[in-house]
Design an enzyme around this catalytic site. Structure first.
Site, mmCIF file in Angstrom:
data_model
loop_
_atom_site.group_PDB
_atom_site.id
_atom_site.type_symbol
_atom_site.label_atom_id
_atom_site.label_comp_id
_atom_site.label_asym_id
_atom_site.label_seq_id
_atom_site.Cartn_x
_atom_site.Cartn_y
_atom_site.Cartn_z
ATOM 1 N N GLY A 15 0.787 -1.240 0.000
ATOM 2 C CA GLY A 15 0.000 0.000 0.000
ATOM 3 C C GLY A 15 0.814 1.282 0.000
ATOM 4 O O GLY A 15 0.295 2.343 0.365
ATOM 5 N N ASN A 17 1.807 2.959 -2.599
ATOM 6 C CA ASN A 17 1.208 3.878 -3.581
ATOM 7 C C ASN A 17 -0.107 4.451 -3.056
ATOM 8 O O ASN A 17 -0.416 5.618 -3.296
ATOM 9 C CB ASN A 17 0.994 3.170 -4.923
ATOM 10 C CG ASN A 17 2.275 3.074 -5.718
ATOM 11 O OD1 ASN A 17 2.738 4.056 -6.277
ATOM 12 N ND2 ASN A 17 2.880 1.896 -5.736
ATOM 13 N N ARG A 94 -5.348 -8.859 -9.148
ATOM 14 C CA ARG A 94 -6.426 -9.615 -9.792
ATOM 15 C C ARG A 94 -6.719 -8.992 -11.148
ATOM 16 O O ARG A 94 -6.688 -7.755 -11.270
ATOM 17 C CB ARG A 94 -7.734 -9.592 -8.972
ATOM 18 C CG ARG A 94 -7.630 -10.063 -7.557
ATOM 19 C CD ARG A 94 -7.146 -11.476 -7.432
ATOM 20 N NE ARG A 94 -8.021 -12.462 -8.039
ATOM 21 C CZ ARG A 94 -7.679 -13.740 -8.227
ATOM 22 N NH1 ARG A 94 -6.483 -14.163 -7.878
ATOM 23 N NH2 ARG A 94 -8.528 -14.569 -8.766
ATOM 24 N N HIS A 112 2.166 0.241 -13.440
ATOM 25 C CA HIS A 112 2.863 -0.990 -13.794
ATOM 26 C C HIS A 112 4.370 -0.739 -13.708
ATOM 27 O O HIS A 112 4.859 0.263 -14.238
ATOM 28 C CB HIS A 112 2.473 -1.419 -15.211
ATOM 29 C CG HIS A 112 3.074 -2.732 -15.585
ATOM 30 N ND1 HIS A 112 2.569 -3.932 -15.118
ATOM 31 C CD2 HIS A 112 4.145 -3.044 -16.343
ATOM 32 C CE1 HIS A 112 3.311 -4.919 -15.588
ATOM 33 N NE2 HIS A 112 4.275 -4.409 -16.326
#
Ligand code: GRF
Length: 213
Positions: A15, A17, A94, A112
């Protein structure tokens, strides 16, 4: 004045970010509120961080649902209940269905850890090292149905040195993630970057500030 946009952050792990984006909202750098954090992994550190910041948070464990649709229906229910209109994926491990993506199309971002289109998918840092690349980085992009292939909003680059391994590279890339993710969210919330008919539109004002946007 219109009400502040309401951001949800979906995450699976640490977490950091989430923390960077929530801090930027609290400081008024992003004109929005983080109204919800959802983790799909029980005990994920991101939940603890949300608790400390007094951000409403849920664990929605995908393993408790019979299929992806049922899992996503529960997430969509939670997002609607919290009046969320902007969704940020921050280490959310996911894959989302087209249906979910369609609900937040244009208001759904991902980060990413590679210079996309290089190395979509997993193990990006090791793949960059194995290929002998001289640089790596991170990309913030709009989420579209094709995995890690939505239009790029901003990238940050880091040099790869001879002593780097996947962990050292990941740490330096993450520092850059914390810089560019809040920036990209801000642009989208302010409307200086938009996704229109599958194409990205960027206001001229963000093109000339030395950022690789
Ligand atoms: C980030 O490095 C991001 O690029 C990747 O997952 C990591 C999440 O880190 N998709 P954190 O949970 O935000 O600390």
């Amino acid at each position: 004045m219109s009400a502040l946009r309401r951001i949800a952050i979906l995450a699976s792990g640490a977490g950091s970010n989430m923390e960077a984006i929530a801090a930027a909202c609290e400081q008024g750098v992003i004109p929005a509120t983080v109204g919800l954090v959802i983790a799909n992994v029980p005990g994920a550190m991101v939940l603890e961080r949300a608790e400390r910041r007094r951000i409403p948070h849920y664990c929605i464990d995908h393993r408790q649902f019979e299929d992806r649709d049922a899992f996503e229906r529960e997430m969509l229910r939670a997002l609607r209940e919290a009046s969320i209109d902007f969704v940020v994926l921050a280490g959310f491990m996911r894959i989302l269905t087209d249906r979910f993506i369609g609900e937040y199309y244009g208001s759904l971002l991902n980060i990413h850890p590679s210079l996309l289109p290089k190395y979509p998918g997993l193990n990006t840092h090791q793949r960059a090292l194995d290929a002998g690349d001289r640089e790596s980085g991170a990309t913030v992009h709009f989420v579209t149905p094709e995995l890690d292939a939505g239009p790029s909003i901003v990238q940050a680059r880091v040099n790869i040195g001879p002593k780097d391994d996947a962990a050292s590279l990941a740490a330096r890339v993450q520092e850059q993630e914390h810089r560019i993710y809040p920036l990209a969210v801000r642009w989208c919330i302010e409307g200086t970057v938009m996704l229109r008919d599958g194409k990205i539109w960027k206001d001229e004002s963000i093109m000339s500030n030395g950022i690789n946007a």
